[in-house]
Design a protein around this motif. Structure first.
Motif, PDB file in Angstrom:
ATOM      1  N   LYS A 119       5.394   8.103  -5.897  1.00  0.00           N
ATOM      2  CA  LYS A 119       3.946   8.045  -5.704  1.00  0.00           C
ATOM      3  C   LYS A 119       3.235   8.971  -6.685  1.00  0.00           C
ATOM      4  O   LYS A 119       2.234   8.596  -7.306  1.00  0.00           O
ATOM      5  CB  LYS A 119       3.593   8.421  -4.269  1.00  0.00           C
ATOM      6  N   LYS A 124       0.817  -1.220   0.000  1.00  0.00           N
ATOM      7  CA  LYS A 124       0.000   0.000   0.000  1.00  0.00           C
ATOM      8  C   LYS A 124       0.843   1.259   0.000  1.00  0.00           C
ATOM      9  O   LYS A 124       0.431   2.296  -0.511  1.00  0.00           O
ATOM     10  CB  LYS A 124      -0.926  -0.008   1.218  1.00  0.00           C
ATOM     11  N   ASN A 125       2.039   1.184   0.580  1.00  0.00           N
ATOM     12  CA  ASN A 125       2.864   2.381   0.699  1.00  0.00           C
ATOM     13  C   ASN A 125       3.262   2.952  -0.656  1.00  0.00           C
ATOM     14  O   ASN A 125       3.474   4.156  -0.793  1.00  0.00           O
ATOM     15  CB  ASN A 125       4.129   2.078   1.508  1.00  0.00           C
ATOM     16  N   THR A 137      -4.379  10.631   0.751  1.00  0.00           N
ATOM     17  CA  THR A 137      -4.485   9.920   2.029  1.00  0.00           C
ATOM     18  C   THR A 137      -5.008  10.842   3.124  1.00  0.00           C
ATOM     19  O   THR A 137      -5.621  10.382   4.085  1.00  0.00           O
ATOM     20  CB  THR A 137      -3.119   9.355   2.457  1.00  0.00           C
ATOM     21  N   GLY A 170       1.307   5.656   0.573  1.00  0.00           N
ATOM     22  CA  GLY A 170       2.225   5.975   1.654  1.00  0.00           C
ATOM     23  C   GLY A 170       2.530   7.469   1.714  1.00  0.00           C
ATOM     24  O   GLY A 170       1.743   8.312   1.262  1.00  0.00           O
ATOM     25  N   GLU A 171       3.659   7.810   2.306  1.00  0.00           N
ATOM     26  CA  GLU A 171       4.079   9.211   2.414  1.00  0.00           C
ATOM     27  C   GLU A 171       4.277   9.799   1.017  1.00  0.00           C
ATOM     28  O   GLU A 171       4.582   9.091   0.053  1.00  0.00           O
ATOM     29  CB  GLU A 171       5.392   9.302   3.204  1.00  0.00           C
TER      30      GLU A 171
END
Length: 648
Positions: free
Chosen positions: A162, A151-152, A201, A156-157
């Motif tokens: 990403k 999932k990261n 997120t 994630g951050e």
């Protein structure tokens, strides 16, 4: 054994399923064939190369288990299909927007680690990449991360990778859309917004993206935060909503068929909702025409379905009722099995709770819900010594023998209560020491309550439970719209007509746009109630200004303009000046709709809808009487409908 049960919740209470997303004990053999029918329709839609949508009407009496069957379908299918739950529309001019708003609320429901919308995008990307003649390294990295449940990588951050991954997901989905359909209309922007929502997120950004997906204009600051183009002020929300639902249906062809459930529709059959009913039918036809790959289910009472058939032509009825699924009352063996399933949490046999005569009475009830409610009454009597209520059956409708049996059953119940009380008194008297007989009688002999008292307690118990639920849901911000809130107020006003005549109208100001509002005409004064939940941009200023002009034109009326206090603050200098003008008017006010206000509006509306749908077994007038005769349930909204706050 009984003493141990006193600390446990009643396993038969909470017999009603409000939404398919709830989880209640289920006996799968009940309505198994009907469940298999719905599953087979989904399979037919999936295998159809044209992905044509199909309609099914689930027909059953109140309490027969229609929504419970939908819950079973949800539990079986939520990991693969997207399930969308839509309550009754309440505004004739906003049917499609209402449907789309509820669909969007369902899509952001959490299913395990992800929302339904996340799964729709993930599965669509999988399918698109699988059909590409050549994939890139980044395509493979995304697929690998999803396959390994990493999932990261996507959630994630914040990181460069990403950002690149989500840009690629958006690119692939947009390429597929342009190739399969076209680059015109709202669709490409809607797809971009969906991917944006899934990529975030932080709840703040997800909330902004959700409101944007709902077609609501954002403040300039919010639009900049999420990098989405603001919608124009002249956008037609009905046209936008139909295209958005169509986009979801087309996107689902890369996934699994959508399951769209319309529930709690009984109020549409009331005379004052005729326009809403007609528009609902017309727009339902539009959905069948423009939205593919969907199983569209309507849950209905038999008499309401007959009314629908008399109201709509075959072009609508034929599509809606390609399949008719009838729910008849299960036989006594199945009902008994359902009772046993309910008791499984306590690990106690049915025979240890109920006598054979108790069970005979329980099984005589007409619906599954009535059976469970009666079982709950007996359980309360056995475990907590709460007097057994008389059965709510109109004696005059029974024949001679049935009437005698009914009356005898009530007498036996009352005799049992008094016998238990008498035996308890004997035991107390035999104990050493003086006994205060009056105090003992008050303690041991049950208070015989009138029918009105029983109804009042029943309604207050319902309101208390629902209030706790609504308070728990308050921070999960729904899609708030002016039309929906005004529709709720109109529904409340029509219901209050059971207590006193209430006349509704509205004001116009030429072709200028006013906030959504109603005018409540009472004997003493007219009350004008408006909502303004739109984003704080240029249009909000003009609408407040136009509302202020009405305030000046009608000096004898009382005006209130309300805005949910969870929404963006109005910051523009001109808009703030218009708000202050309204606040300073002798007959007007601008009010932030607080948590207490919102919960009271939703609570009152839900009570009315539940009674209309026969989910709450009480007449409307008796239920509403609680609001206007009890200080703790009274709200200033009732004052605007001509009621006076009760004194202590």
């Amino acid at each position: 054994m009984i003493n141990k049960l006193k600390d446990q919740p009643n396993p038969f209470s909470g017999s009603r399923v409000d939404t398919p997303f709830q989880n209640h004990p289920d006996y799968p053999d009940t309505y198994h064939q009907q469940f298999i029918t719905l599953e087979s329709i989904l399979k037919d839609i999936k295998l159809d190369s044209n992905h044509q949508s199909k309609g099914a009407v689930v027909i059953g009496e109140p309490g027969s288990g229609k929504t419970h069957l939908m819950m079973r379908l949800t539990q079986a299918r939520l990991s693969s299909n997207r399930l969308l739950f839509i309550r009754q529309p309440n505004h004739a001019s906003s049917i499609l927007y209402h449907i789309y708003s509820r669909i969007l609320e369902s899509l952001v429901e959490q299913v395990g680690s992800f929302t339904q919308l996340d799964y729709l995008i993930i599965n669509s990307f999988h399918k698109i990449v699988a059909n590409l003649p050549k994939t890139t390294q980044k395509d493979e990295e995304i697929i690998k991360a999803l396959k390994n449940d990493n999932k990261n990588a996507l959630w994630g951050e914040e990181s460069y990778n990403k950002l690149v991954y989500w840009q690629l997901i958006q690119k692939r989905i947009n390429e597929w859309w342009v190739k399969s359909y076209s680059a015109g209309g709202f669709a490409p922007s809607i797809l971009k917004g969906i991917v944006k929502y899934c990529s975030y997120t932080k709840s703040e950004f997800k909330d902004i993206a959700k409101r944007w997906l709902a077609g609501q204009a954002l403040s300039n600051e919010e639009a900049e935060k999420v990098g989405l183009p603001n919608w124009g002020e002249d956008i037609s929300l009905e046209a936008f909503s139909l295209e958005a639902i169509s986009v979801l249906g087309k996107l689902s062809t890369l996934d699994e068929p959508l399951i769209i459930i319309f529930d709690q529709l009984e109020g549409l059959g009331l005379p004052h909702n005729k326009e809403i009913l007609l528009n609902f039918g017309k727009n339902l036809k539009e959905i069948f025409t423009h939205v593919p790959n969907s199983l569209i289910i309507l849950n209905m009472f038999p008499e309401r379905w007959e009314q629908f058939k008399d109201t709509f032509d075959n072009s609508i009825i034929g599509r809606v009722s390609q399949y008719q699924v009838h729910l008849q009352r299960p036989n006594d063996q199945e009902i008994e099995a359902i009772l046993k399933v309910k008791l499984q949490t306590l690990n106690i046999p049915l025979s240890q709770i109920f006598l054979s005569t108790d069970l005979e009475d329980i099984l005589e009830q007409k619906s599954v819900r009535a059976v469970l409610n009666r079982a709950a009454d007996y359980y309360n009597y056995k475990v907590s010594q709460i007097p057994l209520p008389s059965i709510k059956v109109e004696i005059r409708k029974l024949d001679g023998i049935e009437k005698i049996e009914q009356q005898l059953r009530v007498l036996v119940s009352q005799q049992q209560v008094l016998t238990d009380a008498f035996l308890s008194m004997i035991q107390e008297i035999q104990k050493p020491g003086s006994v205060d007989i009056i105090d003992l009688v008050e303690k041991l002999v049950p208070d015989v309550k009138s029918v009105e008292q029983q109804i009042e307690e029943y309604v207050i118990e319902y309101l208390t439970k629902q209030k706790v639920y609504l308070e728990g849901q308050y921070n999960s911000l729904p899609i708030i719209s002016d039309s929906d809130d005004i529709g709720k107020l109109k529904t409340i006003a029509e219901a209050l007509n059971h207590m006193k005549p209430i006349k509704l109208t509205l004001y116009r100001l030429g072709k200028r746009v006013l906030p959504e509002h109603i005018v409540v005409e009472t004997d003493h004064q007219n009350y004008v109630i408006g909502f303004l939940h739109i984003a704080p941009n240029t249009s909000i200023t003009s609408r407040i200004s136009n509302f202020n002009e009405l305030v000046c034109l009608h000096p004898k009326d009382r005006f209130g303009l309300f805005r949910d206090d969870r929404l963006s603050e109005i910051k523009g200098n001109v808009a703030k000046e218009k708000v202050n003008q309204l606040k300073n008017a002798s007959n007007g006010d601008f009010v932030l709709f607080s948590k207490q206000d919102r919960i009271q509006l939703e609570l009152t509306y839900k009570l009315i809808i539940d009674i209309q749908n026969k989910d709450l077994d009480v007449d409307l007038k008796s239920a509403l009487k609680v609001f206007v005769t009890h200080q703790e349930w009274y709200h200033w909204l009732f004052t605007m409908f001509g009621f006076t706050k009760p004194t202590a």
